[in-house]
Design a protein around this motif. Structure first.
Motif, PDB file in Angstrom:
ATOM      1  N   VAL A  83     -56.162  41.228 -19.687  1.00  0.00           N
ATOM      2  CA  VAL A  83     -55.722  41.343 -20.997  1.00  0.00           C
ATOM      3  C   VAL A  83     -54.113  41.952 -20.398  1.00  0.00           C
ATOM      4  O   VAL A  83     -53.976  43.078 -19.585  1.00  0.00           O
ATOM      5  CB  VAL A  83     -56.141  42.242 -21.775  1.00  0.00           C
ATOM      6  N   THR A  84     -53.148  41.586 -21.195  1.00  0.00           N
ATOM      7  CA  THR A  84     -51.622  42.254 -20.957  1.00  0.00           C
ATOM      8  C   THR A  84     -50.928  42.144 -22.291  1.00  0.00           C
ATOM      9  O   THR A  84     -51.101  40.960 -23.070  1.00  0.00           O
ATOM     10  CB  THR A  84     -50.848  41.574 -19.847  1.00  0.00           C
ATOM     11  N   THR A  85     -50.116  43.078 -22.727  1.00  0.00           N
ATOM     12  CA  THR A  85     -49.065  43.014 -23.706  1.00  0.00           C
ATOM     13  C   THR A  85     -47.722  42.747 -23.509  1.00  0.00           C
ATOM     14  O   THR A  85     -46.948  42.628 -24.273  1.00  0.00           O
ATOM     15  CB  THR A  85     -49.305  44.368 -24.508  1.00  0.00           C
ATOM     16  N   ASP A  86     -47.560  42.365 -22.266  1.00  0.00           N
ATOM     17  CA  ASP A  86     -46.322  41.766 -21.678  1.00  0.00           C
ATOM     18  C   ASP A  86     -46.242  40.325 -21.916  1.00  0.00           C
ATOM     19  O   ASP A  86     -46.915  39.678 -20.984  1.00  0.00           O
ATOM     20  CB  ASP A  86     -46.189  42.279 -20.253  1.00  0.00           C
ATOM     21  N   ARG A  87     -45.241  39.737 -22.636  1.00  0.00           N
ATOM     22  CA  ARG A  87     -45.557  38.518 -23.061  1.00  0.00           C
ATOM     23  C   ARG A  87     -45.093  37.410 -22.069  1.00  0.00           C
ATOM     24  O   ARG A  87     -45.493  36.407 -21.486  1.00  0.00           O
ATOM     25  CB  ARG A  87     -44.614  37.987 -24.168  1.00  0.00           C
ATOM     26  N   ALA A  88     -44.018  38.036 -21.009  1.00  0.00           N
ATOM     27  CA  ALA A  88     -43.653  37.383 -19.710  1.00  0.00           C
ATOM     28  C   ALA A  88     -44.797  37.300 -18.704  1.00  0.00           C
ATOM     29  O   ALA A  88     -44.962  36.169 -18.072  1.00  0.00           O
ATOM     30  CB  ALA A  88     -42.425  38.059 -19.106  1.00  0.00           C
ATOM     31  N   MET A  89     -45.492  38.328 -18.590  1.00  0.00           N
ATOM     32  CA  MET A  89     -46.620  38.426 -17.646  1.00  0.00           C
ATOM     33  C   MET A  89     -47.683  37.366 -18.159  1.00  0.00           C
ATOM     34  O   MET A  89     -48.280  36.761 -17.377  1.00  0.00           O
ATOM     35  CB  MET A  89     -47.108  39.945 -17.344  1.00  0.00           C
ATOM     36  N   LEU A  90     -47.847  37.551 -19.396  1.00  0.00           N
ATOM     37  CA  LEU A  90     -49.106  36.717 -20.119  1.00  0.00           C
ATOM     38  C   LEU A  90     -48.882  34.819 -19.733  1.00  0.00           C
ATOM     39  O   LEU A  90     -49.577  34.330 -19.411  1.00  0.00           O
ATOM     40  CB  LEU A  90     -49.014  36.540 -21.627  1.00  0.00           C
ATOM     41  N   ALA A 104     -51.547  39.699  -9.766  1.00  0.00           N
ATOM     42  CA  ALA A 104     -50.169  39.667 -10.401  1.00  0.00           C
ATOM     43  C   ALA A 104     -49.722  40.931 -11.183  1.00  0.00           C
ATOM     44  O   ALA A 104     -48.764  41.516 -11.171  1.00  0.00           O
ATOM     45  CB  ALA A 104     -50.010  38.464 -11.228  1.00  0.00           C
ATOM     46  N   ILE A 105     -50.715  41.537 -12.096  1.00  0.00           N
ATOM     47  CA  ILE A 105     -50.421  42.653 -12.911  1.00  0.00           C
ATOM     48  C   ILE A 105     -50.567  43.801 -11.803  1.00  0.00           C
ATOM     49  O   ILE A 105     -49.508  44.632 -12.008  1.00  0.00           O
ATOM     50  CB  ILE A 105     -51.846  42.675 -13.599  1.00  0.00           C
ATOM     51  N   ARG A 106     -51.207  43.777 -10.681  1.00  0.00           N
ATOM     52  CA  ARG A 106     -51.204  45.077  -9.784  1.00  0.00           C
ATOM     53  C   ARG A 106     -49.662  45.271  -9.190  1.00  0.00           C
ATOM     54  O   ARG A 106     -49.236  46.127  -8.921  1.00  0.00           O
ATOM     55  CB  ARG A 106     -52.369  44.946  -8.720  1.00  0.00           C
ATOM     56  N   SER A 107     -49.318  43.810  -8.945  1.00  0.00           N
ATOM     57  CA  SER A 107     -47.863  43.823  -8.137  1.00  0.00           C
ATOM     58  C   SER A 107     -46.629  44.349  -8.836  1.00  0.00           C
ATOM     59  O   SER A 107     -45.787  44.777  -8.200  1.00  0.00           O
ATOM     60  CB  SER A 107     -47.653  42.324  -7.773  1.00  0.00           C
ATOM     61  N   GLY A 109     -47.097  47.386 -10.192  1.00  0.00           N
ATOM     62  CA  GLY A 109     -46.855  48.669 -10.000  1.00  0.00           C
ATOM     63  C   GLY A 109     -46.945  49.614 -11.213  1.00  0.00           C
ATOM     64  O   GLY A 109     -46.875  50.815 -11.332  1.00  0.00           O
ATOM     65  N   VAL A 110     -46.925  48.996 -12.523  1.00  0.00           N
ATOM     66  CA  VAL A 110     -46.596  49.641 -13.783  1.00  0.00           C
ATOM     67  C   VAL A 110     -48.083  49.608 -14.250  1.00  0.00           C
ATOM     68  O   VAL A 110     -48.347  50.765 -14.986  1.00  0.00           O
ATOM     69  CB  VAL A 110     -45.754  48.802 -14.646  1.00  0.00           C
ATOM     70  N   HIS A 111     -48.851  48.788 -14.189  1.00  0.00           N
ATOM     71  CA  HIS A 111     -50.164  48.753 -15.260  1.00  0.00           C
ATOM     72  C   HIS A 111     -51.413  48.230 -14.121  1.00  0.00           C
ATOM     73  O   HIS A 111     -51.460  47.590 -13.247  1.00  0.00           O
ATOM     74  CB  HIS A 111     -50.269  47.488 -16.414  1.00  0.00           C
ATOM     75  N   LYS A 112     -52.473  48.870 -14.405  1.00  0.00           N
ATOM     76  CA  LYS A 112     -53.840  48.409 -13.954  1.00  0.00           C
ATOM     77  C   LYS A 112     -54.365  47.235 -14.690  1.00  0.00           C
ATOM     78  O   LYS A 112     -54.237  47.218 -16.046  1.00  0.00           O
ATOM     79  CB  LYS A 112     -54.776  49.662 -13.926  1.00  0.00           C
ATOM     80  N   PRO A 113     -55.162  46.564 -14.059  1.00  0.00           N
ATOM     81  CA  PRO A 113     -55.587  45.226 -14.763  1.00  0.00           C
ATOM     82  C   PRO A 113     -56.674  45.733 -15.709  1.00  0.00           C
ATOM     83  O   PRO A 113     -57.495  46.314 -15.399  1.00  0.00           O
ATOM     84  CB  PRO A 113     -56.347  44.248 -13.697  1.00  0.00           C
ATOM     85  N   LEU A 114     -56.663  45.074 -17.201  1.00  0.00           N
ATOM     86  CA  LEU A 114     -57.591  45.371 -17.982  1.00  0.00           C
ATOM     87  C   LEU A 114     -58.266  43.850 -18.119  1.00  0.00           C
ATOM     88  O   LEU A 114     -57.729  42.880 -18.613  1.00  0.00           O
ATOM     89  CB  LEU A 114     -56.985  45.817 -19.291  1.00  0.00           C
ATOM     90  N   GLU A 115     -59.716  43.839 -17.810  1.00  0.00           N
ATOM     91  CA  GLU A 115     -60.300  42.672 -17.894  1.00  0.00           C
ATOM     92  C   GLU A 115     -61.475  42.483 -19.114  1.00  0.00           C
ATOM     93  O   GLU A 115     -61.763  43.495 -19.635  1.00  0.00           O
ATOM     94  CB  GLU A 115     -61.344  42.513 -16.651  1.00  0.00           C
TER      95      GLU A 115
END
Length: 211
Positions: A83-90, A104-107, A109-115
């Protein structure tokens, strides 16, 4: 039971007929073998119809499961994603396997992955079937969330929703045959139509059934 109405959204039925030959007939054969009268064992506790015998959703669901289990290939599928609230990341990770989504989310350095995950009981040849004798919210979740996630994740090509007709809920005299609050075919097709021709953005076939 039998299919008495159908609505094809974004050519869902047409895709089944052309690309999934025989699968729709198999689904309808499962429906035809369900004896709804054997599932009429629920004793109502509602004030307006206390003690009345109604169709039991758990027994109906059990009968459908037995029907699909009798045909090879139908299985429960769980779709896991981040789950991500970053549209570009989504947009970047939506079609990637779970481990690549995590990386990709870990890279960043801002957020931890939420599964998270979604599960569908009946999937075969990239077709998901949901049988719903539940409340309105469950059907809306199927149509506008679950089928869409499975489709955007390339798990399925088409989603099928099987719903009771209004006449299965209420008899011609106005007496109830099922508990209040159960979703029905006519109402849910209306909801889809009100959202416009392209929403939800997933090919669907909605089937209306009755005894």
């Amino acid at each position: 039971m039998k299919v008495v109405a159908r609505y094809s959204h974004l050519n869902g039925e047409e895709h089944l007929v052309v690309h999934k030959k025989g699968l729709l007939e198999e689904i309808e054969s499962v429906i035809n073998k369900v004896d709804a009268e054997k599932c009429k064992e629920k004793v109502s506790k509602e004030k307006t119809m206390r003690g009345k015998i109604l169709y039991s959703p758990p027994l109906l669901n059990k009968a459908f499961k037995e029907g699909f289990d009798s045909h090879p290939g139908w299985e429960s599928v769980t779709y896991r994603y981040c789950v991500t609230t970053d549209r570009a990341m989504l947009d970047r990770i939506a079609t990637l396997p779970l481990d690549q989504q995590r990386d990709a989310i870990r890279s960043t350095g801002v957020h931890k992955p939420l599964e998270s995950l979604k599960q569908t009981d009946f999937v075969k040849n990239k077709v998901a079937v949901e049988v719903q004798f539940g409340k309105y919210a469950f059907v809306a979740y199927d149509l506008f969330v679950k089928h869409m996630l499975f489709y955007s994740g390339y798990v399925i090509d088409v989603g099928i929703e099987i719903l009771p007709m209004k006449s299965m809920l209420i008899d011609p005299a106005g007496g109830r045959r099922m508990s209040t609050g159960i979703a029905y075919y006519e109402g849910e097709v209306y909801n889809v139509l009100r959202h416009g021709r392209s929403n939800p953005p997933v090919p669907l076939l909605i089937l209306g059934i009755k005894p």
